[in-house]
Enzyme design. Structure first.
Site, PDB file in Angstrom:
ATOM      1  N   ASN A  42     -28.285  16.351  13.528  1.00 40.95           N
ATOM      2  CA  ASN A  42     -28.707  17.272  12.473  1.00 40.95           C
ATOM      3  C   ASN A  42     -29.885  18.112  12.960  1.00 40.95           C
ATOM      4  O   ASN A  42     -30.714  17.659  13.763  1.00 40.95           O
ATOM      5  CB  ASN A  42     -29.003  16.553  11.147  1.00 40.95           C
ATOM      6  CG  ASN A  42     -30.033  15.455  11.239  1.00 40.95           C
ATOM      7  OD1 ASN A  42     -30.199  14.824  12.280  1.00 40.95           O
ATOM      8  ND2 ASN A  42     -30.719  15.198  10.144  1.00 40.95           N
ATOM      9  N   ILE A  43     -29.907  19.355  12.491  1.00 42.34           N
ATOM     10  CA  ILE A  43     -30.926  20.320  12.916  1.00 42.34           C
ATOM     11  C   ILE A  43     -31.488  20.960  11.647  1.00 42.34           C
ATOM     12  O   ILE A  43     -30.788  21.753  10.987  1.00 42.34           O
ATOM     13  CB  ILE A  43     -30.314  21.400  13.833  1.00 42.34           C
ATOM     14  CG1 ILE A  43     -29.607  20.755  15.039  1.00 42.34           C
ATOM     15  CG2 ILE A  43     -31.398  22.386  14.288  1.00 42.34           C
ATOM     16  CD1 ILE A  43     -28.734  21.716  15.841  1.00 42.34           C
ATOM     17  N   GLU A  44     -32.715  20.584  11.292  1.00 46.59           N
ATOM     18  CA  GLU A  44     -33.296  21.095  10.046  1.00 46.59           C
ATOM     19  C   GLU A  44     -34.108  22.365  10.290  1.00 46.59           C
ATOM     20  O   GLU A  44     -34.290  22.794  11.437  1.00 46.59           O
ATOM     21  CB  GLU A  44     -34.149  19.990   9.399  1.00 46.59           C
ATOM     22  CG  GLU A  44     -33.279  18.797   9.013  1.00 46.59           C
ATOM     23  CD  GLU A  44     -34.023  17.711   8.258  1.00 46.59           C
ATOM     24  OE1 GLU A  44     -35.266  17.714   8.227  1.00 46.59           O
ATOM     25  OE2 GLU A  44     -33.321  16.844   7.690  1.00 46.59           O
ATOM     26  N   GLU A  55     -22.461  16.297  12.001  1.00 46.78           N
ATOM     27  CA  GLU A  55     -21.006  16.418  12.133  1.00 46.78           C
ATOM     28  C   GLU A  55     -20.602  17.852  12.406  1.00 46.78           C
ATOM     29  O   GLU A  55     -19.765  18.139  13.258  1.00 46.78           O
ATOM     30  CB  GLU A  55     -20.318  15.942  10.846  1.00 46.78           C
ATOM     31  CG  GLU A  55     -20.554  14.473  10.503  1.00 46.78           C
ATOM     32  CD  GLU A  55     -21.778  14.261   9.627  1.00 46.78           C
ATOM     33  OE1 GLU A  55     -22.783  14.977   9.806  1.00 46.78           O
ATOM     34  OE2 GLU A  55     -21.730  13.364   8.770  1.00 46.78           O
TER      35      GLU A  55
HETATM   36  N1  THU Z   1     -27.059  14.900   7.212  1.00 47.68           N
HETATM   37  C1  THU Z   1     -26.191  14.892   8.260  1.00 47.68           C
HETATM   38  O1  THU Z   1     -26.525  15.364   9.351  1.00 47.68           O
HETATM   39  N2  THU Z   1     -24.968  14.357   8.066  1.00 47.68           N
HETATM   40  C2  THU Z   1     -24.575  13.724   6.929  1.00 47.68           C
HETATM   41  O2  THU Z   1     -23.453  13.268   6.870  1.00 47.68           O
HETATM   42  C3  THU Z   1     -25.481  13.637   5.777  1.00 47.68           C
HETATM   43  C4  THU Z   1     -26.733  14.408   5.884  1.00 47.68           C
HETATM   44  C5  THU Z   1     -28.410  15.425   7.436  1.00 47.68           C
HETATM   45  C6  THU Z   1     -28.740  16.708   6.735  1.00 47.68           C
HETATM   46  C7  THU Z   1     -30.233  16.614   6.651  1.00 47.68           C
HETATM   47  O3  THU Z   1     -30.803  17.070   7.880  1.00 47.68           O
HETATM   48  C8  THU Z   1     -30.537  15.138   6.534  1.00 47.68           C
HETATM   49  O4  THU Z   1     -29.351  14.486   6.979  1.00 47.68           O
HETATM   50  C9  THU Z   1     -30.865  14.682   5.130  1.00 47.68           C
HETATM   51  O5  THU Z   1     -29.936  15.127   4.219  1.00 47.68           O
END
Ligand code: THU
Length: 138
Positions: A42-44, A55
């Site tokens: 994940n990349i915020e 994903e």
């Molecule tokens: N997130 C994912 O990367 N995949 C998931 O299946 C659920 C949520 C991430 C998004 C965000 O960066 C963090 O988790 C919290 O929601």
């Protein structure tokens, strides 16, 4: 490539997570039908909405390299150093899977560790999903 190996690659991808805001770190490893693996994290973003799930990072990496056939994805996530509970794909990510995968065959492996995991088809996680088949003219 067995499930354990795919989970190991998802755990490695999780090390790359950029999640300074939620601190919830997610890793994914996407297996193609040819046996190649694309990893994602994940990349915020400070503006929040541009954030991307692990994903979708994996899918978009693969699709942008020309891949179109997928077999399985392993997903690990959590707020601690190691995952403590299953991280299920969000609805948007399930819909992205629906675009490129056969829902009856594509396997979603949610894992806590290489030993502790669950496996379900995309059809089980996204019942009555809307996909490319629905837009085909008869
Ligand atoms: N997130 C994912 O990367 N995949 C998931 O299946 C659920 C949520 C991430 C998004 C965000 O960066 C963090 O988790 C919290 O929601």
């Amino acid at each position: 490539m067995d499930n354990r190996e795919l989970i190991r690659l998802a755990l490695a991808a999780r090390q790359m997570a950029y999640a300074p805001y939620s601190k919830y770190r997610v890793g994914a490893a996407l297996l193609t039908k040819q046996g190649k693996v694309y990893q994602g994290c994940n990349i915020e973003n400070a503006a929040y909405t541009p954030s991307n799930c692990a994903e979708r990072t994996a899918f978009f990496k693969a699709v942008s390299e020309g891949e179109r056939g997928f077999e399985a994805i392993a997903i690990v996530g959590g707020s601690q150093d190691n995952p403590t509970d299953y991280a299920y794909p969000c609805g948007v990510c399930r819909q992205v899977m629906m675009e490129f995968c056969n829902p009856e065959e594509f396997r979603i492996i949610t894992a806590v560790s290489e030993e502790q995991y669950m496996e379900q088809t995309l059809a089980a996680m996204l019942p009555h999903g809307f996909g490319p088949e629905n837009l085909k003219e008869s």
